[in-house]
Design a protein around this motif. Structure first.
Motif, PDB file in Angstrom:
ATOM      1  N   SER A  46       0.804  -1.393   0.121  1.00  0.00           N
ATOM      2  CA  SER A  46       0.134   0.228  -0.016  1.00  0.00           C
ATOM      3  C   SER A  46       0.730   1.050   0.215  1.00  0.00           C
ATOM      4  CB  SER A  46      -1.125   0.156   1.471  1.00  0.00           C
ATOM      5  OG  SER A  46      -1.936  -1.018   0.704  1.00  0.00           O
ATOM      6  N   LEU A  47       2.084   1.354   1.004  1.00  0.00           N
ATOM      7  CA  LEU A  47       2.998   2.995   1.116  1.00  0.00           C
ATOM      8  C   LEU A  47       3.163   2.325  -0.423  1.00  0.00           C
ATOM      9  CD1 LEU A  47       4.047   4.762   2.798  1.00  0.00           C
ATOM     10  CD2 LEU A  47       6.188   2.999   3.059  1.00  0.00           C
ATOM     11  N   SER A  48       4.364   1.482  -1.573  1.00  0.00           N
ATOM     12  CA  SER A  48       4.429   1.724  -2.629  1.00  0.00           C
ATOM     13  C   SER A  48       3.134   2.234  -3.585  1.00  0.00           C
ATOM     14  CB  SER A  48       4.919   0.292  -3.629  1.00  0.00           C
ATOM     15  OG  SER A  48       4.447  -0.772  -3.764  1.00  0.00           O
ATOM     16  N   GLN A  49       1.950   1.875  -3.468  1.00  0.00           N
ATOM     17  CA  GLN A  49       1.302   2.335  -4.080  1.00  0.00           C
ATOM     18  C   GLN A  49       1.166   3.863  -3.737  1.00  0.00           C
ATOM     19  OE1 GLN A  49       0.975  -0.747  -6.601  1.00  0.00           O
ATOM     20  NE2 GLN A  49      -1.114   0.752  -6.786  1.00  0.00           N
ATOM     21  N   PHE A  50       0.958   4.342  -3.078  1.00  0.00           N
ATOM     22  CA  PHE A  50       0.683   5.587  -1.948  1.00  0.00           C
ATOM     23  C   PHE A  50       1.760   6.882  -3.108  1.00  0.00           C
ATOM     24  CE2 PHE A  50       1.789   8.942   0.689  1.00  0.00           C
ATOM     25  CZ  PHE A  50       0.390   9.502   0.417  1.00  0.00           C
ATOM     26  N   LYS A  51       2.818   5.890  -2.758  1.00  0.00           N
ATOM     27  CA  LYS A  51       4.239   6.523  -3.601  1.00  0.00           C
ATOM     28  C   LYS A  51       3.694   6.628  -5.065  1.00  0.00           C
ATOM     29  CE  LYS A  51       7.643   6.029  -0.486  1.00  0.00           C
ATOM     30  NZ  LYS A  51       9.014   5.426  -0.083  1.00  0.00           N
ATOM     31  N   THR A  52       3.501   5.647  -5.720  1.00  0.00           N
ATOM     32  CA  THR A  52       3.226   5.824  -7.130  1.00  0.00           C
ATOM     33  C   THR A  52       2.021   6.688  -7.284  1.00  0.00           C
ATOM     34  OG1 THR A  52       4.054   3.567  -7.459  1.00  0.00           O
ATOM     35  CG2 THR A  52       2.933   4.594  -9.293  1.00  0.00           C
ATOM     36  N   ASP A  53       0.883   6.634  -6.932  1.00  0.00           N
ATOM     37  CA  ASP A  53      -0.554   8.070  -7.315  1.00  0.00           C
ATOM     38  C   ASP A  53      -0.020   9.248  -6.681  1.00  0.00           C
ATOM     39  OD1 ASP A  53      -1.954   5.171  -7.815  1.00  0.00           O
ATOM     40  OD2 ASP A  53      -2.969   5.365  -5.055  1.00  0.00           O
ATOM     41  N   GLN A  54       1.064   9.210  -5.795  1.00  0.00           N
ATOM     42  CA  GLN A  54       1.437  10.722  -5.911  1.00  0.00           C
ATOM     43  C   GLN A  54       2.719  11.461  -7.388  1.00  0.00           C
ATOM     44  OE1 GLN A  54       3.826  10.631  -1.947  1.00  0.00           O
ATOM     45  NE2 GLN A  54       1.849  12.062  -0.460  1.00  0.00           N
ATOM     46  N   LYS A  55       3.196  10.441  -7.514  1.00  0.00           N
ATOM     47  CA  LYS A  55       3.893  10.745  -8.365  1.00  0.00           C
ATOM     48  C   LYS A  55       2.956  10.985  -9.855  1.00  0.00           C
ATOM     49  CE  LYS A  55       8.157   8.055  -7.246  1.00  0.00           C
ATOM     50  NZ  LYS A  55       8.515   6.552  -7.211  1.00  0.00           N
ATOM     51  N   ILE A  56       2.263  10.226  -9.934  1.00  0.00           N
ATOM     52  CA  ILE A  56       0.787  10.336 -10.828  1.00  0.00           C
ATOM     53  C   ILE A  56       0.649  11.696 -10.978  1.00  0.00           C
ATOM     54  CG2 ILE A  56      -1.277   9.375 -11.818  1.00  0.00           C
ATOM     55  CD1 ILE A  56      -0.063   7.138 -11.621  1.00  0.00           C
ATOM     56  N   ALA A  57       0.224  11.821  -9.480  1.00  0.00           N
ATOM     57  CA  ALA A  57      -0.245  13.391  -9.742  1.00  0.00           C
ATOM     58  C   ALA A  57      -0.009  14.268  -9.842  1.00  0.00           C
ATOM     59  CB  ALA A  57      -0.890  13.506  -7.973  1.00  0.00           C
ATOM     60  N   GLU A  58       1.253  14.332  -9.860  1.00  0.00           N
ATOM     61  CA  GLU A  58       2.458  15.443  -9.327  1.00  0.00           C
ATOM     62  C   GLU A  58       3.025  15.658 -10.773  1.00  0.00           C
ATOM     63  OE1 GLU A  58       5.526  18.785  -9.029  1.00  0.00           O
ATOM     64  OE2 GLU A  58       3.682  17.873  -6.978  1.00  0.00           O
ATOM     65  N   ALA A  59       2.273  14.282 -11.809  1.00  0.00           N
ATOM     66  CA  ALA A  59       2.872  15.061 -13.000  1.00  0.00           C
ATOM     67  C   ALA A  59       1.466  15.234 -13.776  1.00  0.00           C
ATOM     68  CB  ALA A  59       2.747  13.546 -13.579  1.00  0.00           C
ATOM     69  N   MET A  60       0.371  14.930 -13.656  1.00  0.00           N
ATOM     70  CA  MET A  60      -0.973  15.984 -13.767  1.00  0.00           C
ATOM     71  C   MET A  60      -0.809  17.331 -13.053  1.00  0.00           C
ATOM     72  SD  MET A  60      -2.492  13.142 -15.821  1.00  0.00           S
ATOM     73  CE  MET A  60      -3.779  13.382 -15.860  1.00  0.00           C
ATOM     74  N   ARG A  61      -0.297  17.379 -12.689  1.00  0.00           N
ATOM     75  CA  ARG A  61      -0.324  18.907 -12.468  1.00  0.00           C
ATOM     76  C   ARG A  61       0.671  19.530 -12.629  1.00  0.00           C
ATOM     77  NH1 ARG A  61      -0.073  18.353  -5.784  1.00  0.00           N
ATOM     78  NH2 ARG A  61       0.497  16.865  -6.637  1.00  0.00           N
ATOM     79  N   ARG A  62       1.479  19.122 -13.687  1.00  0.00           N
ATOM     80  CA  ARG A  62       2.731  19.763 -14.470  1.00  0.00           C
ATOM     81  C   ARG A  62       2.425  20.406 -15.912  1.00  0.00           C
ATOM     82  NH1 ARG A  62       8.166  16.730 -13.044  1.00  0.00           N
ATOM     83  NH2 ARG A  62       8.444  16.678 -10.578  1.00  0.00           N
ATOM     84  N   ARG A  63       1.685  19.099 -16.539  1.00  0.00           N
ATOM     85  CA  ARG A  63       0.324  19.913 -17.833  1.00  0.00           C
ATOM     86  C   ARG A  63      -0.227  20.067 -17.424  1.00  0.00           C
ATOM     87  NH1 ARG A  63      -2.016  14.843 -20.275  1.00  0.00           N
ATOM     88  NH2 ARG A  63      -1.295  14.983 -21.942  1.00  0.00           N
TER      89      ARG A  63
END
Length: 63
Positions: A46-63
């Motif tokens: 779950s911790l690894s999924q949480f970190k992946t979700d954070q990275k995806i959200a950060e990438a979407m904000r940069r768009r």
């Protein structure tokens, strides 16, 4: 730091990532000696999924 918490206190990991219901379920699972290993694996996953979700959200904000 969260990884260390996931290994020692798996249920606490869920509270740090904002999933208190899963934390309570994990605590119930962790109470049994046999359930300690599955609870730890679940917390680390779950911790690894949480970190992946954070990275995806950060990438979407940069768009």
């Amino acid at each position: 730091m969260r990884l260390l918490i996931a290994l020692i206190f798996p249920w606490l990991t869920f509270f740090t990532i904002g999933r208190p219901i899963a934390g309570i379920i994990c605590l119930i699972l962790q109470i049994t000696v046999i359930g300690w290993l599955p609870a730890t694996i679940w917390a680390v996953y779950s911790l690894s999924q949480f970190k992946t979700d954070q990275k995806i959200a950060e990438a979407m904000r940069r768009r």
